[in-house]
Design a protein around this motif. Structure first.
Motif, mmCIF file in Angstrom:
data_model
loop_
_atom_site.group_PDB
_atom_site.id
_atom_site.type_symbol
_atom_site.label_atom_id
_atom_site.label_comp_id
_atom_site.label_asym_id
_atom_site.label_seq_id
_atom_site.Cartn_x
_atom_site.Cartn_y
_atom_site.Cartn_z
ATOM 1 N N ARG A 20 0.863 -1.189 0.000
ATOM 2 C CA ARG A 20 0.000 0.000 0.000
ATOM 3 C C ARG A 20 0.900 1.241 0.000
ATOM 4 O O ARG A 20 1.878 1.310 0.750
ATOM 5 C CB ARG A 20 -0.909 0.007 1.212
ATOM 6 N N ALA A 21 0.575 2.216 -0.858
ATOM 7 C CA ALA A 21 1.369 3.442 -0.954
ATOM 8 C C ALA A 21 0.457 4.655 -0.855
ATOM 9 O O ALA A 21 -0.662 4.657 -1.386
ATOM 10 C CB ALA A 21 2.145 3.483 -2.263
ATOM 11 N N LEU A 22 0.954 5.668 -0.163
ATOM 12 C CA LEU A 22 0.238 6.935 -0.006
ATOM 13 C C LEU A 22 0.946 7.980 -0.857
ATOM 14 O O LEU A 22 2.152 8.202 -0.717
ATOM 15 C CB LEU A 22 0.237 7.340 1.463
ATOM 16 N N ILE A 23 0.223 8.608 -1.766
ATOM 17 C CA ILE A 23 0.825 9.536 -2.716
ATOM 18 C C ILE A 23 0.178 10.906 -2.587
ATOM 19 O O ILE A 23 -1.042 11.042 -2.660
ATOM 20 C CB ILE A 23 0.676 9.046 -4.176
ATOM 21 N N SER A 24 1.012 11.945 -2.397
ATOM 22 C CA SER A 24 0.523 13.319 -2.333
ATOM 23 C C SER A 24 1.652 14.237 -2.790
ATOM 24 O O SER A 24 2.565 14.552 -2.018
ATOM 25 C CB SER A 24 0.096 13.679 -0.911
ATOM 26 N N VAL A 25 1.615 14.642 -4.051
ATOM 27 C CA VAL A 25 2.739 15.397 -4.622
ATOM 28 C C VAL A 25 2.259 16.702 -5.248
ATOM 29 O O VAL A 25 1.199 16.754 -5.885
ATOM 30 C CB VAL A 25 3.491 14.563 -5.682
ATOM 31 N N SER A 26 3.040 17.760 -5.081
ATOM 32 C CA SER A 26 2.782 19.012 -5.803
ATOM 33 C C SER A 26 3.504 18.995 -7.147
ATOM 34 O O SER A 26 3.000 19.503 -8.144
ATOM 35 C CB SER A 26 3.229 20.214 -4.960
ATOM 36 N N ASP A 27 4.704 18.398 -7.172
ATOM 37 C CA ASP A 27 5.440 18.190 -8.426
ATOM 38 C C ASP A 27 5.026 16.834 -8.983
ATOM 39 O O ASP A 27 5.432 15.789 -8.482
ATOM 40 C CB ASP A 27 6.942 18.238 -8.162
ATOM 41 N N GLY A 50 -5.462 16.943 -5.926
ATOM 42 C CA GLY A 50 -5.018 16.991 -7.307
ATOM 43 C C GLY A 50 -4.248 15.761 -7.734
ATOM 44 O O GLY A 50 -4.305 15.351 -8.899
ATOM 45 N N THR A 51 -3.510 15.152 -6.813
ATOM 46 C CA THR A 51 -2.772 13.944 -7.155
ATOM 47 C C THR A 51 -3.732 12.808 -7.488
ATOM 48 O O THR A 51 -3.543 12.075 -8.472
ATOM 49 C CB THR A 51 -1.852 13.529 -5.988
ATOM 50 N N ALA A 52 -4.788 12.664 -6.691
ATOM 51 C CA ALA A 52 -5.780 11.616 -6.956
ATOM 52 C C ALA A 52 -6.431 11.832 -8.320
ATOM 53 O O ALA A 52 -6.637 10.877 -9.089
ATOM 54 C CB ALA A 52 -6.833 11.609 -5.854
ATOM 55 N N ARG A 53 -6.723 13.087 -8.652
ATOM 56 C CA ARG A 53 -7.322 13.365 -9.954
ATOM 57 C C ARG A 53 -6.373 13.002 -11.089
ATOM 58 O O ARG A 53 -6.789 12.435 -12.108
ATOM 59 C CB ARG A 53 -7.719 14.839 -10.050
ATOM 60 N N ALA A 54 -5.097 13.327 -10.940
ATOM 61 C CA ALA A 54 -4.123 13.014 -11.978
ATOM 62 C C ALA A 54 -4.005 11.515 -12.192
ATOM 63 O O ALA A 54 -3.886 11.036 -13.333
ATOM 64 C CB ALA A 54 -2.759 13.606 -11.609
ATOM 65 N N LEU A 55 -4.045 10.749 -11.109
ATOM 66 C CA LEU A 55 -3.955 9.295 -11.233
ATOM 67 C C LEU A 55 -5.213 8.724 -11.900
ATOM 68 O O LEU A 55 -5.129 7.841 -12.766
ATOM 69 C CB LEU A 55 -3.743 8.665 -9.864
ATOM 70 N N ARG A 56 -6.358 9.228 -11.506
ATOM 71 C CA ARG A 56 -7.604 8.728 -12.119
ATOM 72 C C ARG A 56 -7.679 9.109 -13.598
ATOM 73 O O ARG A 56 -8.142 8.324 -14.431
ATOM 74 C CB ARG A 56 -8.814 9.283 -11.372
ATOM 75 N N ASP A 57 -7.226 10.304 -13.923
ATOM 76 C CA ASP A 57 -7.229 10.728 -15.326
ATOM 77 C C ASP A 57 -6.344 9.824 -16.172
ATOM 78 O O ASP A 57 -6.556 9.686 -17.381
ATOM 79 C CB ASP A 57 -6.742 12.175 -15.447
ATOM 80 N N ALA A 58 -5.337 9.209 -15.533
ATOM 81 C CA ALA A 58 -4.450 8.286 -16.237
ATOM 82 C C ALA A 58 -5.005 6.860 -16.231
ATOM 83 O O ALA A 58 -4.334 5.933 -16.705
ATOM 84 C CB ALA A 58 -3.063 8.313 -15.606
#
Length: 621
Positions: A20-27, A50-58
């Protein structure tokens, strides 16, 4: 559902699987590729905003942290990861019975990896944002997750920069989807450094906002450095390790275009660049300096050469007339004391052109710093010394902090930078000798400025002599000021006597190298040969030169005039002026402030010298 704890309590396992990984990035650069890989290894992805949105968009499955914790983001996003299910999952010790029980009772699952960037606080400050905007960019949740993950590095992996993504992936590929303890330790160390640097940036900025109510002497001064590159060694070969660091959130003032600079090279470059930069600003003329051991052997601005100077400096009148301002300035700087300039570090105030590079090509020199280079010049310089010649490009927009720090033997010194700007006003506002300000010509004022800026970057005690826009003698680091004058005065005599007809007439054998000719002329002027030395010296000439007698030297030196002396501190006695009179000094610049000022002024009157009190001491250590 909680993961099963398998490690023995208190132990450190080598490879820990990532589930399990937790991801929260501005860059977000590279984050989709990394998470695509993690997903291919069946790693569950938790994320925010925004990170969650970027991952879902991918097209990647992603669980919002608020759904995972059962607590929605609140307070305009200020609170979203500050929750026991997040920090408990990061801090839980595998194999610890109590931790395992607490986690099971509270529905806390393990989080094996955190991938995060911190809010760009430093960039927000640099953008000129308001105080309130800067405060909003103080990250709270990010540093908390960073520290929790790094603390528990025995089991959890903290990833804080995109430049780590490839290494993480390679490690997991090699270890069946897990990370090694050595990697986790390395990343934890980097994470704590990042945390310290981040807090330092905030503390420094906040302190500046307080103005007169800023940090007192009892406050902690926070300074964080980022290693830039290692050095072969420090001042001496046994002083290793050595390296260069930049202040966090600030670039180095130079960019290395060629070669590998050393410790002393960079000290020379910093002082040499500041000297020529100030000369350019003060005089409006292209400037150059020749540095050795953190003091100038010479410095000059672009003033045309006389025919006699051309002969003394081994350049034809025709070639001299074609010199560009930068080339002319460096030729003068190098010829102030060409024996001491052997193996120098050069600095030029303007973009280096082919003409300047061609002069440097023929000289023995370690490197150069300038604001830029033409392609032709850069090609010449990068081929010098078998490609090892050091070429630095100065950042013209670099602005150092107003307060500088230095560590010596466990003590940290701090002081305001010596940012006084030497101008014409310093030389003309307090002229105290009989001639008065009306006796100061424009050339004399220029030479006073050149000499004063030069001694500003010369190890104290120091004095400098200038003539025709160039230093002709520099005395550095003497405990007695009159000894500085005598040392620099000897250099003035040598410089002037290099223009003596008998020196100019020396006939060298073909093949004698340029620097050997320079040294031979100086020894001819000095004349104090040993018997063994004389044999080798005479072997360089077509015919043995007749000696330059003391009487001939004295007679020639009587013609010297119009020379300026500048001192970095007051003259405590008239003896310095008495000695300066022997080498043609007509103008004196000094801070003043001694009880002996009236006596020194009277001494200047005795010799017909014009003296200015600048009211600015220029010690440099």
């Amino acid at each position: 559902m909680a993961h099963i704890l398998t490690a023995v309590s208190g132990s450190q396992t080598d490879v820990v699987p990532i589930t399990r990984a937790l991801i929260s990035v501005s860059d977000k650069s590279g984050i989709v590729d990394l998470c695509t890989y993690l997903h291919s290894r069946n790693v569950e992805l938790l994320s925010t905003g925004g990170t969650a949105r970027a991952l879902r968009d991918a097209g990647l499955p992603c669980i919002d942290v608020s759904d995972y914790t059962g607590s929605p983001e609140c307070l305009d996003g200020r609170v979203k990861t500050l929750h026991p299910k997040v920090h408990g999952g990061l801090l839980g010790v595998r194999g610890n019975a109590r931790h395992e029980r607490d986690m099971a009772e509270n529905g806390i699952g393990l989080i094996d990896m955190t991938i995060l960037n911190l809010y760009p606080f430093g960039a927000t400050v640099k953008s000129g944002a308001s105080f309130d905007q800067c405060i909003e960019n103080v990250d709270i949740g990010g540093p908390s997750m960073l520290r929790s993950t790094a603390k528990n590095h025995a089991y959890t992996t903290i990833v804080t920069n995109p430049d780590q993504y490839d290494e993480v992936r390679a490690c997991m590929e090699k270890n069946d989807g897990g990370t090694t303890l050595s990697l986790r330790k390395k990343y934890a160390a980097r994470a704590f450094a990042l945390s310290a640097a981040y807090d330092s940036t905030i503390a420094t900025w906040f302190g500046k906002q307080l103005g007169d109510d800023g940090p007192s002497s009892s406050s902690v001064v926070t300074r964080v450095y980022r290693p830039e590159f290692p050095l072969k060694y420090g001042c001496n070969p046994h002083q290793s390790p050595a390296g260069i660091s930049s202040l966090l959130n600030s670039e180095l003032p130079f960019k290395v275009l060629n070669g590998t600079p050393g410790y002393i090279n960079l000290l020379d470059a910093a002082n040499a660049w500041l000297l020529v930069k100030e000369l350019r600003e003060a005089t409006g003329l292209a400037a150059a300096s020749s540095f050795k051991h953190v003091s100038p052997a010479g410095a000059a601005v672009a003033v045309p050469l006389t025919e006699v100077e051309c002969a003394a400096y081994e350049i034809s009148v025709e070639d001299a007339s074609r010199l560009t301002p930068s080339a002319l300035a460096y030729l003068r700087a190098r010829n102030a004391d060409p024996m001491c300039s052997f193996g120098d570090y050069a600095a030029v105030s303007d973009v280096v052109d082919e003409a300047t590079a061609s002069i440097l090509k023929r000289e023995v020199s370690d490197g150069i710093v300038a604001p830029g280079y033409t392609p032709e010049a850069l090609a010449i310089l990068t081929s010098k010394k078998g490609g090892k010649f050091i070429v630095l490009e100065a950042r013209s927009d670099y602005v150092p902090e107003p307060v500088e720090y230095r560590e010596v033997y466990g003590m940290t010194f701090s002081q305001r930078r010596n940012d006084v700007v030497i101008t014409r006003e310093h030389m003309t506002r307090n002229v105290v000798t009989k001639g008065g300000a009306t006796a100061l010509t424009d050339d004399a004022i220029r030479d006073m400025i050149v000499a004063s800026i030069c001694v500003k970057y010369t190890q104290s005690n120091s004095v400098g002599f200038a003539k025709d826009g160039m230093m002709v003698g520099v005395g550095a680091g003497q405990q007695s000021r009159v000894d500085c004058v005598k040392l620099a005065g000897r250099k003035v005599s040598t410089w002037y006597l290099r223009q003596h007809p008998k020196v100019l007439a020396l006939q060298f054998k073909k093949g004698v190298k340029r620097q050997d000719r320079v040294n031979a002329r100086v020894r001819y002027i000095e004349g104090d040969f040993t018997d063994e030395e004389r044999v080798r010296w005479e072997a360089q000439f077509e015919a043995v030169p007749e000696p330059l007698t003391g009487a001939e030297k004295d007679e020639f030196m009587k013609r010297a005039t119009g020379i300026t002396i500048s001192s970095d501190a007051f003259f405590p006695f008239r003896d310095s002026i008495d000695h300066a009179s022997k080498v043609g000094v007509s103008y004196v610049a000094q801070p003043g402030g001694s009880v002996q000022d009236p006596e020194v002024t009277s001494c200047c009157d005795d010799y017909g010298m014009v003296m200015s009190f600048t009211d600015v001491r220029l010690f440099h250590h």
